[in-house]
Design a protein around this motif. Structure first.
Motif, PDB file in Angstrom:
ATOM      1  N   GLU A  28       0.830  -1.209   0.000  1.00  0.00           N
ATOM      2  CA  GLU A  28       0.000   0.000   0.000  1.00  0.00           C
ATOM      3  C   GLU A  28       0.865   1.259   0.000  1.00  0.00           C
ATOM      4  N   LEU A  29       1.912   1.277   0.814  1.00  0.00           N
ATOM      5  CA  LEU A  29       2.785   2.445   0.879  1.00  0.00           C
ATOM      6  C   LEU A  29       3.506   2.680  -0.439  1.00  0.00           C
ATOM      7  N   LEU A  30       3.960   1.602  -1.071  1.00  0.00           N
ATOM      8  CA  LEU A  30       4.639   1.732  -2.367  1.00  0.00           C
ATOM      9  C   LEU A  30       3.702   2.328  -3.412  1.00  0.00           C
ATOM     10  N   LEU A  31       2.442   1.883  -3.393  1.00  0.00           N
ATOM     11  CA  LEU A  31       1.466   2.408  -4.341  1.00  0.00           C
ATOM     12  C   LEU A  31       1.179   3.881  -4.079  1.00  0.00           C
ATOM     13  N   LEU A  32       0.997   4.236  -2.800  1.00  0.00           N
ATOM     14  CA  LEU A  32       0.720   5.626  -2.440  1.00  0.00           C
ATOM     15  C   LEU A  32       1.893   6.539  -2.779  1.00  0.00           C
ATOM     16  N   VAL A  33       3.111   6.069  -2.503  1.00  0.00           N
ATOM     17  CA  VAL A  33       4.305   6.867  -2.817  1.00  0.00           C
ATOM     18  C   VAL A  33       4.428   7.080  -4.321  1.00  0.00           C
ATOM     19  N   ALA A  34       4.179   6.009  -5.081  1.00  0.00           N
ATOM     20  CA  ALA A  34       4.250   6.114  -6.545  1.00  0.00           C
ATOM     21  C   ALA A  34       3.232   7.129  -7.057  1.00  0.00           C
ATOM     22  N   MET A  35       1.998   7.093  -6.507  1.00  0.00           N
ATOM     23  CA  MET A  35       0.957   8.022  -6.931  1.00  0.00           C
ATOM     24  C   MET A  35       1.288   9.458  -6.521  1.00  0.00           C
ATOM     25  N   PHE A  36       1.822   9.622  -5.304  1.00  0.00           N
ATOM     26  CA  PHE A  36       2.155  10.958  -4.814  1.00  0.00           C
ATOM     27  C   PHE A  36       3.277  11.577  -5.650  1.00  0.00           C
ATOM     28  N   MET A  37       4.315  10.805  -5.930  1.00  0.00           N
ATOM     29  CA  MET A  37       5.440  11.314  -6.718  1.00  0.00           C
ATOM     30  C   MET A  37       5.009  11.633  -8.143  1.00  0.00           C
ATOM     31  N   ALA A  38       4.180  10.760  -8.713  1.00  0.00           N
ATOM     32  CA  ALA A  38       3.686  11.000 -10.070  1.00  0.00           C
ATOM     33  C   ALA A  38       2.815  12.253 -10.097  1.00  0.00           C
ATOM     34  N   GLY A  39       1.995  12.431  -9.053  1.00  0.00           N
ATOM     35  CA  GLY A  39       1.146  13.620  -8.974  1.00  0.00           C
ATOM     36  C   GLY A  39       1.960  14.891  -8.833  1.00  0.00           C
ATOM     37  N   ALA A  40       3.002  14.833  -8.013  1.00  0.00           N
ATOM     38  CA  ALA A  40       3.858  16.010  -7.820  1.00  0.00           C
ATOM     39  C   ALA A  40       4.564  16.377  -9.124  1.00  0.00           C
ATOM     40  N   TYR A  41       5.063  15.378  -9.823  1.00  0.00           N
ATOM     41  CA  TYR A  41       5.751  15.640 -11.095  1.00  0.00           C
ATOM     42  C   TYR A  41       4.785  16.228 -12.121  1.00  0.00           C
ATOM     43  N   ALA A  42       3.575  15.646 -12.198  1.00  0.00           N
ATOM     44  CA  ALA A  42       2.583  16.136 -13.161  1.00  0.00           C
ATOM     45  C   ALA A  42       2.177  17.577 -12.850  1.00  0.00           C
ATOM     46  N   THR A  43       2.100  17.912 -11.555  1.00  0.00           N
ATOM     47  CA  THR A  43       1.733  19.279 -11.159  1.00  0.00           C
ATOM     48  C   THR A  43       2.827  20.260 -11.547  1.00  0.00           C
ATOM     49  N   ILE A  44       4.059  19.896 -11.277  1.00  0.00           N
ATOM     50  CA  ILE A  44       5.190  20.769 -11.609  1.00  0.00           C
ATOM     51  C   ILE A  44       5.279  21.003 -13.112  1.00  0.00           C
ATOM     52  N   GLN A  45       5.065  19.931 -13.874  1.00  0.00           N
ATOM     53  CA  GLN A  45       5.163  20.021 -15.326  1.00  0.00           C
ATOM     54  C   GLN A  45       3.860  20.495 -15.979  1.00  0.00           C
ATOM     55  N   GLN A  46       2.824  20.702 -15.142  1.00  0.00           N
ATOM     56  CA  GLN A  46       1.516  21.150 -15.623  1.00  0.00           C
ATOM     57  C   GLN A  46       0.948  20.212 -16.695  1.00  0.00           C
ATOM     58  N   LEU A  47       0.977  18.929 -16.377  1.00  0.00           N
ATOM     59  CA  LEU A  47       0.470  17.907 -17.292  1.00  0.00           C
ATOM     60  C   LEU A  47      -1.026  17.714 -17.080  1.00  0.00           C
ATOM     61  N   SER A  48      -1.651  16.912 -17.908  1.00  0.00           N
ATOM     62  CA  SER A  48      -3.093  16.674 -17.828  1.00  0.00           C
ATOM     63  C   SER A  48      -3.450  15.902 -16.566  1.00  0.00           C
ATOM     64  N   TYR A  49      -4.741  15.882 -16.226  1.00  0.00           N
ATOM     65  CA  TYR A  49      -5.188  15.236 -14.990  1.00  0.00           C
ATOM     66  C   TYR A  49      -5.026  13.718 -15.017  1.00  0.00           C
ATOM     67  N   THR A  50      -4.862  13.146 -16.192  1.00  0.00           N
ATOM     68  CA  THR A  50      -4.648  11.692 -16.284  1.00  0.00           C
ATOM     69  C   THR A  50      -3.167  11.325 -16.180  1.00  0.00           C
ATOM     70  N   ALA A  51      -2.296  12.310 -16.266  1.00  0.00           N
ATOM     71  CA  ALA A  51      -0.856  12.045 -16.286  1.00  0.00           C
ATOM     72  C   ALA A  51      -0.339  11.314 -15.045  1.00  0.00           C
ATOM     73  N   PRO A  52      -0.747  11.715 -13.813  1.00  0.00           N
ATOM     74  CA  PRO A  52      -0.217  11.013 -12.640  1.00  0.00           C
ATOM     75  C   PRO A  52      -0.478   9.506 -12.658  1.00  0.00           C
ATOM     76  N   VAL A  53      -1.694   9.122 -13.065  1.00  0.00           N
ATOM     77  CA  VAL A  53      -2.023   7.698 -13.113  1.00  0.00           C
ATOM     78  C   VAL A  53      -1.201   6.995 -14.195  1.00  0.00           C
ATOM     79  N   LEU A  54      -1.055   7.630 -15.336  1.00  0.00           N
ATOM     80  CA  LEU A  54      -0.255   7.038 -16.409  1.00  0.00           C
ATOM     81  C   LEU A  54       1.199   6.851 -15.972  1.00  0.00           C
TER      82      LEU A  54
END
Length: 262
Positions: A28-54
């Motif tokens: 669970e922690l690995l999944l949450l960390v992966a999602m959080f890091m992907a979300g942070a990167y997508a926010t910084i790069q101003q990517l689409s709302y589907t980008a973090p999951v991808l």
């Protein structure tokens, strides 16, 4: 000699069997960390709302496929032929069909065929990853050492907790609470179904179609009457499945059941 043999057998015991709760927490922690890091990167790069999951789920799906293939564990985690489901047990999937109809009644927006194809790939990947992780790996690990009740509740709670990340997207409190309860009841119903039928394929199909209908639905809509109807359907579905399982003989440990299916 007996001591050495016992020590050898203990050392060969998988970590997930020796420490099931810790194993589940790590997943669970690995999944949450992966999602959080992907979300942070997508926010910084101003990517689409589907980008973090991808960004998070594409590598996770590849790891799952490689793991299940190398370990020859597809069947162990519920990837069985649909013909393996007893004919009389197909009725227990009917509430899921009703839930999908209610989701579709929320309406659809206009979209291009390219968008539709993208969301087919996107939602199929999400369905595969989330079902394999929660109703496959996590539920399987817990059922080896814990009761069915504990395994179902824990896996469902973790599935619901994962959706807390949606609070960061700026949606309303009501939308977030409904989504958490929605995820909790969905997780419980799907977990009970796999306990009953030992087949993850219908769950992936449901998850895929459900998410696809939502992504192709009306933009920016809040909670609707149909969402509350779905919550009622899922709650009654869980009660029905629990009563059904209580009437059946004691369910064998997953380790025993999977040996029979292998």
């Amino acid at each position: 000699m007996k001591t050495k043999t016992n020590n050898a057998s203990v050392s060969k015991t998988p970590f997930t069997e020796k420490r099931p709760v810790l194993s589940v927490v790590i997943i669970e922690l690995l999944l949450l960390v992966a999602m959080f890091m992907a979300g942070a990167y997508a926010t910084i790069q101003q990517l689409s709302y589907t980008a973090p999951v991808l960004i998070a789920f594409i590598p996770i799906s590849l790891v799952l496929i490689i793991f299940l293939t190398l370990k020859k564990s597809w069947g162990r985690y519920g990837f069985q032929s649909l013909s393996a489901i007893a004919p009389q047990n197909w009725i227990y999937y009917l509430p899921l069909v009703l839930a999908l109809i209610c989701v579709a009644l929320n309406g659809f927006r206009s979209f291009t065929w390219k968008e539709a194809l993208f969301f087919v790939f996107f939602t199929l990947m999400v369905g595969f990853v989330e079902e394999t992780v929660y109703r496959g790996l996590i539920l399987h690990i817990l059922l080896r050492k814990k009761s069915v009740t504990a395994a179902v509740i824990t896996s469902s709670l973790l599935f619901s907790v994962t959706h807390v990340l949606n609070m960061l997207s700026g949606q309303s409190v009501e939308d977030t609470v409904v989504q958490l309860v929605y995820a909790l009841l969905t997780g419980a119903a799907l977990a009970l179904l796999i306990v009953k039928n030992r087949n993850i394929i219908p769950l992936i199909i449901y998850h895929f179609i459900h998410n696809l209908l939502q992504f192709l639905g009306q933009d920016g809509r809040g909670v609707s009457v149909w969402d509350y109807v779905v919550l009622g359907i899922l709650l009654l579905h869980c009660v029905w499945l629990v009563l059904s399982l209580k009437k059946e003989p004691a369910i064998p440990r997953v380790s025993d059941a999977t040996q029979e299916m292998a």
